[in-house]
Write a protein that holds these residues in place. Structure first.
Motif, PDB file in Angstrom:
ATOM      1  N   SER A 101       0.838  -1.194   0.000  1.00 14.45           N
ATOM      2  CA  SER A 101       0.000   0.000   0.000  1.00 14.45           C
ATOM      3  C   SER A 101       0.876   1.248   0.000  1.00 14.45           C
ATOM      4  N   LEU A 102       0.330   2.346  -0.502  1.00 13.74           N
ATOM      5  CA  LEU A 102       1.071   3.602  -0.536  1.00 13.74           C
ATOM      6  C   LEU A 102       0.367   4.631   0.334  1.00 13.74           C
ATOM      7  N   LEU A 103       1.135   5.307   1.185  1.00 15.22           N
ATOM      8  CA  LEU A 103       0.624   6.431   1.960  1.00 15.22           C
ATOM      9  C   LEU A 103       1.144   7.718   1.339  1.00 15.22           C
ATOM     10  N   ALA A 104       0.284   8.728   1.245  1.00 10.07           N
ATOM     11  CA  ALA A 104       0.653   9.987   0.607  1.00 10.07           C
ATOM     12  C   ALA A 104       0.090  11.155   1.394  1.00 10.07           C
ATOM     13  N   GLY A 105       0.920  12.178   1.586  1.00 13.74           N
ATOM     14  CA  GLY A 105       0.474  13.396   2.244  1.00 13.74           C
ATOM     15  C   GLY A 105      -0.060  14.385   1.228  1.00 13.74           C
ATOM     16  N   VAL A 106      -1.260  14.870   1.437  1.00 12.75           N
ATOM     17  CA  VAL A 106      -1.937  15.784   0.514  1.00 12.75           C
ATOM     18  C   VAL A 106      -1.673  17.234   0.925  1.00 12.75           C
ATOM     19  N   ALA A 126      -4.595   1.300  -1.435  1.00  9.24           N
ATOM     20  CA  ALA A 126      -4.378  -0.131  -1.248  1.00  9.24           C
ATOM     21  C   ALA A 126      -3.983  -0.787  -2.568  1.00  9.24           C
ATOM     22  N   PRO A 127      -3.434  -1.999  -2.527  1.00  6.22           N
ATOM     23  CA  PRO A 127      -3.076  -2.697  -3.770  1.00  6.22           C
ATOM     24  C   PRO A 127      -4.239  -2.894  -4.737  1.00  6.22           C
ATOM     25  N   ASP A 128      -5.479  -2.897  -4.224  1.00  3.09           N
ATOM     26  CA  ASP A 128      -6.629  -3.039  -5.134  1.00  3.09           C
ATOM     27  C   ASP A 128      -7.115  -1.688  -5.664  1.00  3.09           C
ATOM     28  N   GLY A 129      -6.418  -0.592  -5.294  1.00  2.00           N
ATOM     29  CA  GLY A 129      -6.784   0.727  -5.774  1.00  2.00           C
ATOM     30  C   GLY A 129      -7.728   1.504  -4.874  1.00  2.00           C
ATOM     31  N   THR A 130      -8.181   0.888  -3.791  1.00  2.00           N
ATOM     32  CA  THR A 130      -9.062   1.577  -2.851  1.00  2.00           C
ATOM     33  C   THR A 130      -8.305   2.699  -2.148  1.00  2.00           C
ATOM     34  N   VAL A 131      -8.941   3.870  -2.064  1.00  2.00           N
ATOM     35  CA  VAL A 131      -8.340   5.023  -1.387  1.00  2.00           C
ATOM     36  C   VAL A 131      -9.114   5.303  -0.103  1.00  2.00           C
ATOM     37  N   ARG A 132      -8.398   5.437   1.011  1.00  2.00           N
ATOM     38  CA  ARG A 132      -9.046   5.808   2.264  1.00  2.00           C
ATOM     39  C   ARG A 132      -8.240   6.909   2.943  1.00  2.00           C
ATOM     40  N   ILE A 263      -6.581   6.658 -10.678  1.00  2.00           N
ATOM     41  CA  ILE A 263      -7.426   6.263  -9.553  1.00  2.00           C
ATOM     42  C   ILE A 263      -8.268   7.454  -9.149  1.00  2.00           C
ATOM     43  N   LEU A 264      -9.536   7.265  -8.902  1.00  2.00           N
ATOM     44  CA  LEU A 264     -10.412   8.326  -8.415  1.00  2.00           C
ATOM     45  C   LEU A 264     -10.418   8.290  -6.906  1.00  2.00           C
TER      46      LEU A 264
END
Length: 265
Positions: A101-106, A126-132, A263-264
């Motif tokens: 998974s990738l964490l990113a600061g906005v 997440a690896p499946d493209g889910t964004v939380r 990714i949306l």
């Protein structure tokens, strides 16, 4: 601990050090632009012109994830947007969890124009493209790291000069900068958290409980980020890439496994 040595010099603010398996190092020049690979044989340009890069991450397919005005995927000279959240001014630092998974600061302000930092998000892809959204109250999210067991996330809040700790659903202030700000960070195998102090001209190590362990002075430089290579640390600064031995190894850095299409989120 040995004194720091200059690995290479450049004209802009260097950022986002990323050690490669072959011992080379990737870094960005956030003001002049571009992503570069440094090795003992010289420096090579990988991504041209792109500015404002605060984070780099390797992808499991061999490409590279690059922050900046958005989160992008770079490979073979091509750069394509992955994530550009609505209403944001960019993506700052990024980090990869053990599962890919990738964490990113906005970012929701324009630092170069002197704008104040409003509360902003740390997001996980997440690896499946889910964004939380992991957190939505960070004041200029910056360096991101994980405890050796992977259960704790550390995030620098540059505008608040502190590091936050996230353990599942709970959060707390982990440490405050002894001087300057909290910029990039990296974690060692003993659980120590190493933080670049920005205008504080050095790096600090905090013990696992958050107590200040030591501060390494770096000749008055603006210090933006750091990355482990064995028991050495590469440090990016305004104008130079430095290296010093600290006697402890860093937590291994994983490769991202997220989708590389748009990714949306």
């Amino acid at each position: 601990m040995e004194n720091s040595s200059i690995v290479c010099e450049a004209g802009g603010l260097l950022e986002a050090p990323l050690v490669q398996a072959d011992g080379s190092l990737l870094f960005a020049d956030t003001t002049t632009g571009g992503v570069y690979r440094w090795s003992s044989s010289g420096t090579q340009t990988l991504v041209e012109r792109r500015r404002g890069i605060g984070g780099l991450a390797a992808h499991a397919d061999g490409g590279l994830l690059v922050s900046g005005r958005d989160l992008a995927y770079a490979r073979d000279g091509e750069t394509d947007t992955i994530l550009a959240p609505d209403g944001t001014t960019g993506i700052n630092d990024i980090a990869v969890a053990a599962d890919g998974s990738l964490l990113a600061g906005v970012l929701r302000h324009r630092p170069a124009l002197g704008e104040s930092a409003p509360p902003s998000e740390l997001v996980e892809i997440a690896p499946d493209g889910t964004v939380r959204v992991v957190a939505d109250d960070l004041l200029w999210p910056n360096g991101i790291g994980f405890s050796p067991d992977g259960t704790t996330i550390y995030v620098s809040e540059y505008a608040a000069s502190r590091v936050r700790r996230f353990d599942g659903e709970s959060t707390a202030v982990f440490a405050e900068a002894p001087r300057g700000e909290c910029d990039g960070l990296a974690v060692d195998v003993e659980g120590g958290v190493w933080v670049a102090l920005g205008s504080g001209g050095g790096i600090a190590r905090f013990a696992p409980a958050g107590d200040l362990d030591e501060v390494v002075d770096l000749d008055g430089r603006f210090v933006s980020s750091l990355a482990f290579a064995g028991t050495s640390i590469y440090v990016t600064t305004a104008g130079a890439l430095l290296r010093l031995d600290v006697g402890v190894a860093g937590v291994p850095v994983a490769e991202a496994k997220i989708p590389t299409g748009r990714i949306l989120g």
